[in-house]
Scaffold this motif. Structure first.
Motif, PDB file in Angstrom:
ATOM      1  N   LEU A   1       0.840  -1.198   0.000  1.00  0.00           N
ATOM      2  CA  LEU A   1       0.000   0.000   0.000  1.00  0.00           C
ATOM      3  C   LEU A   1       0.878   1.252   0.000  1.00  0.00           C
ATOM      4  CD1 LEU A   1      -2.943   1.083   0.325  1.00  0.00           C
ATOM      5  CD2 LEU A   1      -2.520   1.107   2.779  1.00  0.00           C
ATOM      6  N   ALA A   2       0.520   2.220  -0.847  1.00  0.00           N
ATOM      7  CA  ALA A   2       1.288   3.462  -0.919  1.00  0.00           C
ATOM      8  C   ALA A   2       1.251   4.166   0.438  1.00  0.00           C
ATOM      9  CB  ALA A   2       0.696   4.370  -1.998  1.00  0.00           C
ATOM     10  N   THR A   3       2.354   4.812   0.784  1.00  0.00           N
ATOM     11  CA  THR A   3       2.456   5.408   2.122  1.00  0.00           C
ATOM     12  C   THR A   3       1.419   6.497   2.332  1.00  0.00           C
ATOM     13  OG1 THR A   3       4.195   6.747   1.194  1.00  0.00           O
ATOM     14  CG2 THR A   3       4.872   4.918   2.596  1.00  0.00           C
ATOM     15  N   SER A   4       1.019   7.190   1.243  1.00  0.00           N
ATOM     16  CA  SER A   4       0.010   8.246   1.416  1.00  0.00           C
ATOM     17  C   SER A   4      -1.303   7.652   1.927  1.00  0.00           C
ATOM     18  CB  SER A   4      -0.221   8.963   0.092  1.00  0.00           C
ATOM     19  OG  SER A   4      -0.544   8.025  -0.916  1.00  0.00           O
ATOM     20  N   SER A   5      -1.702   6.504   1.359  1.00  0.00           N
ATOM     21  CA  SER A   5      -2.930   5.853   1.817  1.00  0.00           C
ATOM     22  C   SER A   5      -2.755   5.326   3.225  1.00  0.00           C
ATOM     23  CB  SER A   5      -3.289   4.682   0.904  1.00  0.00           C
ATOM     24  OG  SER A   5      -3.705   5.126  -0.351  1.00  0.00           O
ATOM     25  N   ASP A   6      -1.587   4.755   3.464  1.00  0.00           N
ATOM     26  CA  ASP A   6      -1.315   4.148   4.762  1.00  0.00           C
ATOM     27  C   ASP A   6      -1.477   5.186   5.872  1.00  0.00           C
ATOM     28  OD1 ASP A   6      -0.725   1.898   6.175  1.00  0.00           O
ATOM     29  OD2 ASP A   6       1.428   2.328   6.241  1.00  0.00           O
ATOM     30  N   ALA A   7      -0.909   6.364   5.638  1.00  0.00           N
ATOM     31  CA  ALA A   7      -0.985   7.419   6.656  1.00  0.00           C
ATOM     32  C   ALA A   7      -2.432   7.836   6.881  1.00  0.00           C
ATOM     33  CB  ALA A   7      -0.142   8.612   6.214  1.00  0.00           C
ATOM     34  N   ALA A   8      -3.166   8.004   5.774  1.00  0.00           N
ATOM     35  CA  ALA A   8      -4.538   8.493   5.904  1.00  0.00           C
ATOM     36  C   ALA A   8      -5.455   7.465   6.544  1.00  0.00           C
ATOM     37  CB  ALA A   8      -5.085   8.898   4.535  1.00  0.00           C
ATOM     38  N   SER A   9      -5.068   6.175   6.453  1.00  0.00           N
ATOM     39  CA  SER A   9      -5.969   5.138   6.970  1.00  0.00           C
ATOM     40  C   SER A   9      -5.856   4.975   8.476  1.00  0.00           C
ATOM     41  CB  SER A   9      -5.667   3.805   6.290  1.00  0.00           C
ATOM     42  OG  SER A   9      -4.464   3.270   6.799  1.00  0.00           O
ATOM     43  N   MET A  10      -4.856   5.582   9.081  1.00  0.00           N
ATOM     44  CA  MET A  10      -4.679   5.408  10.530  1.00  0.00           C
ATOM     45  C   MET A  10      -5.840   6.048  11.288  1.00  0.00           C
ATOM     46  SD  MET A  10      -2.053   3.690  11.002  1.00  0.00           S
ATOM     47  CE  MET A  10      -1.047   2.949   9.734  1.00  0.00           C
ATOM     48  N   LEU A  11      -6.166   5.454  12.436  1.00  0.00           N
ATOM     49  CA  LEU A  11      -7.196   6.031  13.294  1.00  0.00           C
ATOM     50  C   LEU A  11      -6.785   7.450  13.660  1.00  0.00           C
ATOM     51  CD1 LEU A  11      -8.041   3.203  15.854  1.00  0.00           C
ATOM     52  CD2 LEU A  11      -9.582   4.178  14.166  1.00  0.00           C
ATOM     53  N   ASP A  12      -7.728   8.364  13.620  1.00  0.00           N
ATOM     54  CA  ASP A  12      -7.482   9.755  13.990  1.00  0.00           C
ATOM     55  C   ASP A  12      -6.356  10.400  13.179  1.00  0.00           C
ATOM     56  OD1 ASP A  12      -9.393   9.468  16.023  1.00  0.00           O
ATOM     57  OD2 ASP A  12      -7.875   8.537  17.301  1.00  0.00           O
ATOM     58  N   SER A  13      -6.232  10.007  11.913  1.00  0.00           N
ATOM     59  CA  SER A  13      -5.184  10.631  11.096  1.00  0.00           C
ATOM     60  C   SER A  13      -5.589  12.049  10.709  1.00  0.00           C
ATOM     61  CB  SER A  13      -4.959   9.819   9.826  1.00  0.00           C
ATOM     62  OG  SER A  13      -6.072   9.951   8.965  1.00  0.00           O
ATOM     63  N   HIS A  14      -6.891  12.314  10.703  1.00  0.00           N
ATOM     64  CA  HIS A  14      -7.432  13.610  10.292  1.00  0.00           C
ATOM     65  C   HIS A  14      -7.011  13.979   8.884  1.00  0.00           C
ATOM     66  CE1 HIS A  14      -8.929  14.010  14.300  1.00  0.00           C
ATOM     67  NE2 HIS A  14      -7.710  13.865  14.794  1.00  0.00           N
ATOM     68  N   ILE A  15      -6.702  12.970   8.079  1.00  0.00           N
ATOM     69  CA  ILE A  15      -6.431  13.244   6.663  1.00  0.00           C
ATOM     70  C   ILE A  15      -7.681  12.829   5.898  1.00  0.00           C
ATOM     71  CG2 ILE A  15      -4.981  12.691   4.680  1.00  0.00           C
ATOM     72  CD1 ILE A  15      -2.773  11.941   6.687  1.00  0.00           C
ATOM     73  N   ASN A  16      -8.216  13.729   5.109  1.00  0.00           N
ATOM     74  CA  ASN A  16      -9.391  13.394   4.314  1.00  0.00           C
ATOM     75  C   ASN A  16      -8.979  12.417   3.216  1.00  0.00           C
ATOM     76  OD1 ASN A  16     -11.608  13.229   2.737  1.00  0.00           O
ATOM     77  ND2 ASN A  16     -11.819  15.441   2.379  1.00  0.00           N
ATOM     78  N   PRO A  17      -9.589  11.221   3.197  1.00  0.00           N
ATOM     79  CA  PRO A  17      -9.184  10.251   2.181  1.00  0.00           C
ATOM     80  C   PRO A  17      -9.355  10.779   0.769  1.00  0.00           C
ATOM     81  CG  PRO A  17     -10.894   9.351   3.625  1.00  0.00           C
ATOM     82  CD  PRO A  17     -10.627  10.727   4.086  1.00  0.00           C
ATOM     83  N   ARG A  18     -10.316  11.724   0.595  1.00  0.00           N
ATOM     84  CA  ARG A  18     -10.516  12.247  -0.751  1.00  0.00           C
ATOM     85  C   ARG A  18      -9.346  13.093  -1.217  1.00  0.00           C
ATOM     86  NH1 ARG A  18     -15.754  11.568  -2.516  1.00  0.00           N
ATOM     87  NH2 ARG A  18     -16.989  10.601  -0.905  1.00  0.00           N
ATOM     88  N   SER A  19      -8.530  13.538  -0.267  1.00  0.00           N
ATOM     89  CA  SER A  19      -7.384  14.345  -0.674  1.00  0.00           C
ATOM     90  C   SER A  19      -6.208  13.467  -1.059  1.00  0.00           C
ATOM     91  CB  SER A  19      -6.975  15.262   0.487  1.00  0.00           C
ATOM     92  OG  SER A  19      -6.430  14.474   1.541  1.00  0.00           O
ATOM     93  N   VAL A  20      -6.332  12.157  -0.819  1.00  0.00           N
ATOM     94  CA  VAL A  20      -5.230  11.243  -1.146  1.00  0.00           C
ATOM     95  C   VAL A  20      -5.514  10.644  -2.513  1.00  0.00           C
ATOM     96  CG1 VAL A  20      -4.033   9.146  -0.445  1.00  0.00           C
ATOM     97  CG2 VAL A  20      -4.957  10.696   1.288  1.00  0.00           C
ATOM     98  N   PRO A  21      -4.602  10.784  -3.467  1.00  0.00           N
ATOM     99  CA  PRO A  21      -4.874  10.200  -4.778  1.00  0.00           C
ATOM    100  C   PRO A  21      -5.013   8.678  -4.673  1.00  0.00           C
ATOM    101  CG  PRO A  21      -2.751  11.359  -4.753  1.00  0.00           C
ATOM    102  CD  PRO A  21      -3.307  11.449  -3.375  1.00  0.00           C
ATOM    103  N   HIS A  22      -6.089   8.142  -5.197  1.00  0.00           N
ATOM    104  CA  HIS A  22      -6.330   6.695  -5.213  1.00  0.00           C
ATOM    105  C   HIS A  22      -6.183   6.076  -3.836  1.00  0.00           C
ATOM    106  CE1 HIS A  22      -6.418   7.197  -9.432  1.00  0.00           C
ATOM    107  NE2 HIS A  22      -5.209   7.701  -9.416  1.00  0.00           N
ATOM    108  N   TYR A  23      -6.856   6.686  -2.885  1.00  0.00           N
ATOM    109  CA  TYR A  23      -6.810   6.202  -1.509  1.00  0.00           C
ATOM    110  C   TYR A  23      -7.133   4.710  -1.466  1.00  0.00           C
ATOM    111  CZ  TYR A  23      -8.215   5.609   3.372  1.00  0.00           C
ATOM    112  OH  TYR A  23      -8.346   5.166   4.651  1.00  0.00           O
ATOM    113  N   LEU A  24      -6.248   3.958  -0.860  1.00  0.00           N
ATOM    114  CA  LEU A  24      -6.356   2.500  -0.686  1.00  0.00           C
ATOM    115  C   LEU A  24      -6.241   1.716  -1.988  1.00  0.00           C
ATOM    116  CD1 LEU A  24      -9.061   1.942   2.075  1.00  0.00           C
ATOM    117  CD2 LEU A  24      -6.599   2.286   2.303  1.00  0.00           C
ATOM    118  N   LEU A  25      -6.045   2.407  -3.113  1.00  0.00           N
ATOM    119  CA  LEU A  25      -5.918   1.683  -4.381  1.00  0.00           C
ATOM    120  C   LEU A  25      -4.600   2.028  -5.058  1.00  0.00           C
ATOM    121  CD1 LEU A  25      -9.566   2.084  -5.687  1.00  0.00           C
ATOM    122  CD2 LEU A  25      -8.502   0.010  -4.824  1.00  0.00           C
ATOM    123  N   ASP A  26      -3.623   2.419  -4.271  1.00  0.00           N
ATOM    124  CA  ASP A  26      -2.337   2.777  -4.837  1.00  0.00           C
ATOM    125  C   ASP A  26      -1.247   2.009  -4.098  1.00  0.00           C
ATOM    126  OD1 ASP A  26      -0.861   4.004  -6.693  1.00  0.00           O
ATOM    127  OD2 ASP A  26      -0.815   5.975  -5.724  1.00  0.00           O
TER     128      ASP A  26
END
Lengths: 535, 315
Positions: free
Chosen positions: B180-205
């Motif tokens: 999994l790409a690190t950008s998705s990995d970071a956003a998937s963490m509990l309380d990451s406060h990263i909007n998954p929509r801001s991550v390109p191809h969230y969970l699919l990269d």
């Protein structure tokens, strides 16, 4: 005045122990049936709570509530609680209540066995639930428990296996009781082909239970010995084969789904004729169709595992045998439709649930037919399309049939009528929102969303949100159900001497309502049998 | 409404498996029937209180994909779908007719003599059998075609692990560990406060995608080092379980005119990271593939020694 009249009626039949002894030492089929139904209701709400957690987590993309490991525990326990805790005990409860009444028997044939098979359940259920409390949490490998994943879970692993053993023993004992009762305690003159369809479908279900519960027990025992005693049934490193587990599990698993749905066919076959004021169309065809479905259920297990790399010939076989199931199932749907045709229909709550069953179970059947086609299944397998399919056959299928059955027979059990207006509210909220809940899951699966994922890509958000909202409203609407039942039993309007449903046929309606504590102590005469069969 | 052309600027290109930034995109999500639009607006009206994200409402159907097999699976799926729609229309039509016109409140009187009719029963048993045979024949043909894994030009061993994929190009020293790409990995963490929509191809990269040539038959030898996984890329029409101790075969040939990025996910529950082991396939021209493979081979010593082996099973 009705009060005193009732007390008098009760006193006549009321040779029963009081207080806790009545329940702990229960041998009366009505008491045991009631306890089964209450247990089932409790598990339904616990399993439902897990489902609410799942839908809350999936409300939008990005982890919200649970760690993925906790999410996997929720989805595993949701399935185990609903299948083994809610639906199966509900059917055994209905069998306990209705089979003796419907065949003119004084009780189940083996009352003490009946007590045992019920009282195993609360302990098995508690053991299952306590898996959440041990270090490492509940098993999180799905209710299918595939190794080697299943063996990665800690202290709860043997607990859940033992709970499954207990639940299986309870089911087998219940099934033995049903078979012995039906074979030996039918009223004189009630030949097999005069039995009500609920009795028929339960007889066939009981044989399925006896055939496959030991298979499940064997499968999970092999898991246990692989884990603790160094065997290698499913361990490739030791010469075993993980796919063997899949074969054994689904050899149990496919008949199991018919165990969940066949009694529903029986219930629907009771309700539709009643509210169509017309005999069931094609009674014998219904019996043979049920038996065919039960037989076919043993030779289709491979369709759960088309992607594991079976030989092409095996995949072809399982595809064709699976498609064949559509024929007897179609016969059933056509027969129910023909029963309503040129009937005189009215739409009391049991009929509403039965009609919803007819439409929505058929939708689940259609998606099942699509899933049978192996090449398409390569795309559907393991996605939300499958989740949508089996929830369509289990929720508006099995669960609606159980609720329809309770609304149908509750006046017979309690002697009181429930609040029709509230029950209709319960129906409409359930019927509408079960579709909002599960229909979008077809889209999600086709568009590529795998099942059992704790988080998903943002483009899946919209339909997941719809599905979650449907789930929350559906879940909340179910709270009406115990309230309606409780109010009916406490203070419903007595139904009196008349049948609550003018079109109802069958021996149970020849008894007063509520059915006396000891019923059919004298077997019904041929005249009563014939009268029961008339309108 | 059938958007079949592989235009790069297909406005409705929001599928999970396509990267927006690629110069050459795969085709859109197959034919979307005009009728869906009506259903969509109905659904949108039903859920009018929802914020109109509008990113996923059009994800309704299976993708047509970019291989001969995936296209034929799509056709089979649509054939089965329409058969079901027609049957449902007939059966539900009769039911609805009864519900409307055979009501007691309309004075309908039940015809209690109608208990069975052998001729009708034979008809409604035989006709479904014929329909099923009609569906089974094309399905069986396609099944045999899909399971023919001979004559491949490139073989890749696919090794699933908790949680990622390792790809070994057989006959070379090229091995890729794809996680999994690190950008998705970071956003998937509990309380990451990263909007998954801001991550390109969230969970699919992924960090290192699988690279394959278009127009050549690629054979996959799929297995696993720990638990059962399932390698699935919808656009390729391939899903096979990855089973420890056993090797499954699958193959695909991407249409020569469909280079692009195709995305998929693990399709069998494999533990905590099940949602976090995507699959990304870069399909490039054979020439570009050869160049890439050579580069990898020459850099291979460093890459393969630098890449960690798939981790052992752990919870």
């Amino acid at each position: 005045m009705t009060e005193s009249h009732e007390t008098a009626v009760h006193a006549e039949h009321d040779h029963k122990p009081h207080g806790w002894r009545r329940w702990v030492f229960a041998t009366n089929h009505k008491d045991i049936g009631t306890m089964y139904l209450i247990f089932s209701g409790v598990m339904f709400f616990l399993g439902g709570a897990a489902a609410m957690g799942i839908r809350a987590q999936l409300f939008k993309s990005g982890l919200e509530l649970f760690d993925p490991a906790e999410f996997n525990q929720l989805l595993t326990m949701h399935a185990l609680m609903m299948i083994f805790g809610a639906v199966m005990p509900a059917w055994v409860g209905l069998a306990n209540w209705m089979i003796p009444l419907q065949i003119g028997a004084p009780d189940m044939a083996l009352p003490r066995l009946n007590n045992l098979s019920f009282w195993i359940l609360p302990f098995a259920g508690a053991l299952l639930m306590s898996a959440f409390l041990v270090p490492g949490g509940a098993p999180a490998g799905g209710w299918t428990m595939y190794p080697p994943l299943m063996e990665q879970f800690g202290a709860s692993f043997p607990m859940v296996i033992f709970a499954i053993h207990l639940l299986g023993i309870s089911s087998i004992l219940g099934a033995i009781n049903v078979i012995v009762t039906i074979m030996n305690l039918r009223a004189p003159g009630m030949s097999l082909l005069r039995m009500p369809l609920f009795v028929w479908t339960w007889l066939i279900t009981a044989f399925l239970l006896i055939a496959v519960m030991p298979v499940l027990a064997g499968a999970v025992t092999m898991l246990l010995t692989d884990h603790f005693f160094g065997t290698s049934f499913f361990n490739a490193a030791g010469g075993g084969d993980p796919v063997l587990f899949l074969h054994v599990f689904w050899f149990f698993g496919h008949p199991e789904v018919y165990i969940l749905i066949l009694p529903a066919f029986g219930v629907i076959s009771e309700i539709i004729p009643t509210f169509s004021r017309k005999p069931l169309f094609g009674y014998e065809a219904m019996v043979y169709a049920t038996a065919s479905i039960a037989f076919l259920s043993f030779i289709v297990w491979g369709h759960h595992m088309f992607t594991v790399g079976m030989p092409v010939s095996a995949q072809l076989f399982f595809m064709l045998s699976t498609m064949l199931i559509a024929v007897p199932t179609g016969v059933k749907v056509f027969n129910w439709t023909a029963t309503m045709w040129r009937g005189s229909l009215s739409f009391e709550p049991p009929m509403l649930f039965a009609v919803a069953f007819l439409f929505l179970f058929t939708i689940g059947g259609f998606s099942g037919l699509m899933l049978a086609l192996v090449p398409s299944d390569y795309q559907y397998h393991g996605t939300y399309f499958v989740v949508a399919h089996f929830h369509y056959v289990l929720v508006p299928g099995a669960v609606f049939a159980i609720m329809g059955a309770v609304y149908y027979w509750l006046p017979k059990w309690s002697g009181r009528m429930y609040d029709m207006r509230l029950a209709k509210w319960h129906f409409w909220l359930s019927a509408i929102f079960v579709n909002v809940l599960f229909f979008p899951q077809h889209f999600l699966g086709l568009a590529g969303m795998p099942r059992r994922i704790a988080d998903y890509a943002p483009q899946f958000t919209d339909w997941n949100m719809v599905s979650s909202i449907g789930g929350f409203v559906f879940g909340a609407a179910q709270l009406l159900f115990p309230y309606i039942v409780w109010r009916c039993v406490r203070s419903g309007k007595p139904v009196g001497a008349n049948k609550p449903w003018e079109g109802a046929r069958g021996l149970e309606w020849e008894l007063p309502s509520p059915a006396p504590y000891h019923s059919w102590q004298e077997p019904p005469s041929e005249a009563v049998l014939a009268h029961g069969a008339e309108h | 409404m059938n958007k079949l052309s592989g235009t790069a600027c297909d406005a409705r290109q929001r599928g999970p498996r396509h990267s927006g930034g690629e110069a050459q995109e795969g085709p859109s999500h197959g034919a979307r029937l005009g009728k869906w639009a009506g259903m969509l607006s109905l659904a949108a009206a039903m859920t009018g209180t929802l914020p109109a994200f509008g990113s996923g409402w059009d994800l309704l159907n299976m993708p047509r994909g970019v291989t001969n097999v995936s296209t034929r699976i799509y056709s089979l799926h649509m054939m089965a779908f329409w058969v079901c729609v027609v049957l449902a229309a007939l059966v539900f039509g009769v039911m609805i007719w009864s519900l409307l016109f055979h009501r007691k409140s309309r004075g309908a009187v039940a015809d209690v003599t109608m208990v069975h009719n052998t001729r009708v029963e034979i008809v409604w048993t035989t006709i479904p059998v014929l329909i099923l045979v009609g569906m089974a024949i094309p399905a069986a043909r396609l099944l045999v075609r899909i399971n023919n894994n001979t004559d491949s030009e490139l073989s890749i061993r696919v090794n699933g692990f908790q949680w990622g994929w390792q790809y070994q190009y057989l006959g070379t020293n090229v091995s890729i560990v794809s996680k999994l790409a690190t950008s998705s990995d970071a956003a998937s963490m509990l309380d990451s406060h990263i909007n998954p929509r801001s991550v390109p191809h969230y969970l699919l990269d992924v960090d290192h995608p699988l690279v394959v040539p278009v127009g050549e038959k690629v054979r996959l030898l799929i297995t696993s080092v720990d638990v059962i996984h399932s390698w699935w890329v919808p656009d390729l029409g391939v899903k096979r379980s990855a089973i420890p101790g056993f090797i499954n075969e699958a193959s695909f040939t991407i249409d020569p005119d469909k280079p692009g990025v195709y995305r998929g996910q693990c399709a069998d529950l494999c533990g905590r990271g099940h949602a976090f082991m995507p699959i990304v396939v870069h399909a490039v021209s054979p020439a570009a593939f050869e160049t890439w493979l050579k580069q990898q081979e020459s850099a291979g010593k460093q890459v393969s020694s630098g890449e960690p082996a798939p981790p052992a099973a752990s919870t």
